[in-house]
Design a protein around this motif. Structure first.
Motif, PDB file in Angstrom:
ATOM      1  N   ASP A 110      14.205 -13.332  -6.366  1.00  0.00           N
ATOM      2  CA  ASP A 110      14.759 -13.113  -7.646  1.00  0.00           C
ATOM      3  C   ASP A 110      15.765 -11.982  -7.700  1.00  0.00           C
ATOM      4  N   GLY A 111      16.691 -11.692  -6.657  1.00  0.00           N
ATOM      5  CA  GLY A 111      17.593 -10.677  -7.031  1.00  0.00           C
ATOM      6  C   GLY A 111      17.273  -9.434  -6.819  1.00  0.00           C
ATOM      7  N   LEU A 112      15.798  -9.147  -6.250  1.00  0.00           N
ATOM      8  CA  LEU A 112      15.309  -7.932  -6.162  1.00  0.00           C
ATOM      9  C   LEU A 112      14.882  -7.761  -4.708  1.00  0.00           C
ATOM     10  N   VAL A 113      15.049  -6.339  -4.088  1.00  0.00           N
ATOM     11  CA  VAL A 113      14.572  -6.313  -2.638  1.00  0.00           C
ATOM     12  C   VAL A 113      13.108  -6.491  -2.796  1.00  0.00           C
ATOM     13  N   ASP A 114      12.425  -7.093  -1.747  1.00  0.00           N
ATOM     14  CA  ASP A 114      10.849  -7.262  -1.754  1.00  0.00           C
ATOM     15  C   ASP A 114      10.457  -5.927  -0.976  1.00  0.00           C
ATOM     16  N   ALA A 115       9.882  -5.023  -1.481  1.00  0.00           N
ATOM     17  CA  ALA A 115       9.412  -4.019  -0.683  1.00  0.00           C
ATOM     18  C   ALA A 115       8.636  -4.324   0.526  1.00  0.00           C
ATOM     19  N   ALA A 117       8.157  -7.080   2.105  1.00  0.00           N
ATOM     20  CA  ALA A 117       8.955  -7.628   2.893  1.00  0.00           C
ATOM     21  C   ALA A 117       9.677  -6.768   3.859  1.00  0.00           C
ATOM     22  N   LEU A 118      10.347  -5.723   3.234  1.00  0.00           N
ATOM     23  CA  LEU A 118      11.179  -4.839   3.886  1.00  0.00           C
ATOM     24  C   LEU A 118      10.328  -4.057   4.973  1.00  0.00           C
ATOM     25  N   ALA A 119       9.210  -3.517   4.383  1.00  0.00           N
ATOM     26  CA  ALA A 119       8.358  -2.702   5.128  1.00  0.00           C
ATOM     27  C   ALA A 119       7.873  -3.777   6.448  1.00  0.00           C
ATOM     28  N   SER A 120       7.694  -4.879   6.389  1.00  0.00           N
ATOM     29  CA  SER A 120       7.130  -5.493   7.365  1.00  0.00           C
ATOM     30  C   SER A 120       8.278  -5.904   8.151  1.00  0.00           C
ATOM     31  N   PHE A 121       9.465  -6.065   7.799  1.00  0.00           N
ATOM     32  CA  PHE A 121      10.813  -5.923   8.808  1.00  0.00           C
ATOM     33  C   PHE A 121      10.681  -5.017   9.751  1.00  0.00           C
ATOM     34  N   HIS A 122      10.659  -3.747   9.125  1.00  0.00           N
ATOM     35  CA  HIS A 122      10.840  -2.390   9.757  1.00  0.00           C
ATOM     36  C   HIS A 122       9.852  -2.255  10.600  1.00  0.00           C
ATOM     37  N   ARG A 123       8.420  -2.605  10.359  1.00  0.00           N
ATOM     38  CA  ARG A 123       7.351  -2.633  11.281  1.00  0.00           C
ATOM     39  C   ARG A 123       7.601  -3.696  12.535  1.00  0.00           C
ATOM     40  N   LEU A 124       8.112  -4.612  12.265  1.00  0.00           N
ATOM     41  CA  LEU A 124       8.545  -5.578  13.316  1.00  0.00           C
ATOM     42  C   LEU A 124       9.439  -5.044  14.326  1.00  0.00           C
ATOM     43  N   CYS A 125      10.581  -4.521  13.672  1.00  0.00           N
ATOM     44  CA  CYS A 125      11.561  -3.960  14.581  1.00  0.00           C
ATOM     45  C   CYS A 125      10.964  -2.743  15.644  1.00  0.00           C
ATOM     46  N   ALA A 126      10.236  -1.995  14.843  1.00  0.00           N
ATOM     47  CA  ALA A 126       9.796  -0.823  15.718  1.00  0.00           C
ATOM     48  C   ALA A 126       8.781  -1.352  16.849  1.00  0.00           C
ATOM     49  N   VAL A 151      19.005  -5.000 -13.353  1.00  0.00           N
ATOM     50  CA  VAL A 151      17.767  -3.920 -13.492  1.00  0.00           C
ATOM     51  C   VAL A 151      16.566  -4.296 -12.595  1.00  0.00           C
ATOM     52  N   ALA A 152      16.032  -3.267 -12.174  1.00  0.00           N
ATOM     53  CA  ALA A 152      14.883  -3.546 -11.398  1.00  0.00           C
ATOM     54  C   ALA A 152      13.835  -3.619 -11.877  1.00  0.00           C
ATOM     55  N   MET A 262     -10.968  -6.448   7.962  1.00  0.00           N
ATOM     56  CA  MET A 262     -10.180  -5.627   7.174  1.00  0.00           C
ATOM     57  C   MET A 262     -10.590  -5.657   6.016  1.00  0.00           C
ATOM     58  N   PRO A 263     -12.008  -5.167   5.553  1.00  0.00           N
ATOM     59  CA  PRO A 263     -12.526  -5.546   3.946  1.00  0.00           C
ATOM     60  C   PRO A 263     -11.489  -4.696   2.950  1.00  0.00           C
ATOM     61  N   GLN A 264     -10.995  -3.472   3.528  1.00  0.00           N
ATOM     62  CA  GLN A 264     -10.369  -3.037   2.473  1.00  0.00           C
ATOM     63  C   GLN A 264      -8.869  -3.510   2.182  1.00  0.00           C
ATOM     64  N   LEU A 265      -8.384  -4.506   2.763  1.00  0.00           N
ATOM     65  CA  LEU A 265      -7.015  -4.890   2.864  1.00  0.00           C
ATOM     66  C   LEU A 265      -7.070  -5.829   1.217  1.00  0.00           C
ATOM     67  N   ALA A 266      -6.150  -5.714   0.710  1.00  0.00           N
ATOM     68  CA  ALA A 266      -5.918  -6.591  -0.526  1.00  0.00           C
ATOM     69  C   ALA A 266      -5.498  -7.785   0.015  1.00  0.00           C
ATOM     70  N   THR A 267      -6.155  -8.876  -0.584  1.00  0.00           N
ATOM     71  CA  THR A 267      -5.808 -10.399   0.183  1.00  0.00           C
ATOM     72  C   THR A 267      -4.478 -10.672  -0.406  1.00  0.00           C
ATOM     73  N   ALA A 268      -3.977 -10.300  -1.687  1.00  0.00           N
ATOM     74  CA  ALA A 268      -2.684 -10.537  -1.908  1.00  0.00           C
ATOM     75  C   ALA A 268      -1.341 -10.117  -1.077  1.00  0.00           C
ATOM     76  N   ASN A 269      -1.831  -9.200  -0.444  1.00  0.00           N
ATOM     77  CA  ASN A 269      -0.923  -8.479   0.609  1.00  0.00           C
ATOM     78  C   ASN A 269      -0.648  -9.119   1.908  1.00  0.00           C
ATOM     79  N   VAL A 270      -1.361 -10.252   1.982  1.00  0.00           N
ATOM     80  CA  VAL A 270      -1.689 -11.100   3.186  1.00  0.00           C
ATOM     81  C   VAL A 270      -0.630 -12.274   3.120  1.00  0.00           C
ATOM     82  N   ARG A 271       0.396 -12.174   3.433  1.00  0.00           N
ATOM     83  CA  ARG A 271       1.225 -13.393   3.324  1.00  0.00           C
ATOM     84  C   ARG A 271       1.449 -14.189   4.638  1.00  0.00           C
TER      85      ARG A 271
END
Length: 315
Positions: A110-115, A117-126, A151-152, A262-271
């Protein structure tokens, strides 16, 4: 008299040499023309063979979806496609699940950088030894190729399903993209610091799909899963993949989340899901040592043959 005879012999030899040169040139031109005709014939027959192979791959995916909505390795679509002949040419090909990879399109929602997804991409590159500066350059190139919201603001409920756009529409003003839309990883070859080996590593785990998608946990590599799930180590991901490929496929998203342990992991963060709608066809029509190559992006739809989004001949 002897001198005249000698001149006649020399003249005859010169004429013979000229005729030989002309004949050799004619033969060479004839051979070139023959090869051109053969190449055109190969191209035409090759296109027919590639078209037949493309339709065959659509049928294979359609039949697979009718039998089992779950997409995983070991199914008929994941095997080399049956060879298909057109004249003297033979088509051979294979399908690849593009949702087993990280989709660069997910970087902008929606015209905004998805933080996330961006973090996932950087982890993948590493994880695949891509330099951080190069990873940033890739992300910047992708982000700049989409319109940006002026406007973010937080994006609520932007959870893209398997191959379907589910982000809410935005009424905010947007600025136009600063660069052409990235349609292929080939565009990344021009980036400073990119080389053939780095691009090859990226092709194995990164794709560009023209829709927001989740990763298919049943086909993704350990690197992709470790990057996609916050806090999941590469060692844990490899163990998970080994268990999966040993026959314990994920039967639904809940099954995947539970087996993360990983019980501490929020389900919404698992794409991560367990299905796929997007596939790439790698095909070739060959005749002896000559061949014509094809790549195509296919989108699966319920109850009908997959759509052909694009094709590239000679890719």
């Amino acid at each position: 008299m002897a001198r005249q005879d000698g001149m006649a012999v020399i003249s005859a030899l010169l004429i013979a040499a000229v005729v030989a040169v002309i004949a050799a040139g004619m033969i060479e031109r004839q051979g070139l023309l023959t090869r051109q005709v053969e190449n055109r014939q190969l191209a035409v027959q090759g296109l027919w063979a590639l078209e037949g192979g493309l339709q065959l791959s659509r049928q294979v995916l359609h039949e697979q979806r009718l039998r089992d909505p779950l997409v995983r390795a070991g199914q008929p679509w994941a095997q080399p496609l049956p060879e298909w002949s057109a004249g003297n040419l033979v088509f051979a090909g294979r399908l690849e699940d593009e949702q087993g990879k990280f989709n660069l399109r997910n970087l902008v929602v929606d015209g905004l950088v998805d933080a996330q997804a961006l973090a996932s991409f950087h982890r993948l590159c590493a994880l695949i030894d891509i330099d951080e500066r190069l990873a940033t350059a890739i992300a910047t190139l992708v982000i700049d190729s989409y319109p940006q919201r002026a406007v973010a603001s937080p994006v609520q409920g932007a959870e893209p399903a398997s191959g379907r756009l589910t982000s809410p529409a935005s009424a905010s003003a947007t600025s136009p993209p600063r660069r052409p839309m990235l349609r292929s990883l080939d565009t990344l070859a021009s980036l400073e610091g990119m080389n053939a080996k780095a691009l090859q590593r990226l092709r194995r785990v990164v794709t560009v799909i023209p829709a927001l998608t989740w990763v298919n946990g049943n086909t993704a590599s350990a690197e992709v899963l470790a990057a996609q799930v916050p806090g999941l180590s590469l060692q844990q991901a490899r163990a998970l993949v080994a268990e999966r490929d040993g026959g314990r496929w994920f039967i639904n998203r809940g099954d995947f989340v539970n087996r993360l342990r990983m019980p501490q992991l929020a389900t919404a963060n698992v794409r991560v899901g367990i299905n796929s709608d997007w596939f790439r066809l790698h095909g070739q029509a060959r005749q002896g040592q000559r061949q014509v190559r094809l790549q195509a992006l296919l989108r699966q739809r319920e109850g009908q043959l997959p759509d052909v989004i694009w094709t590239r001949v000679g890719a």
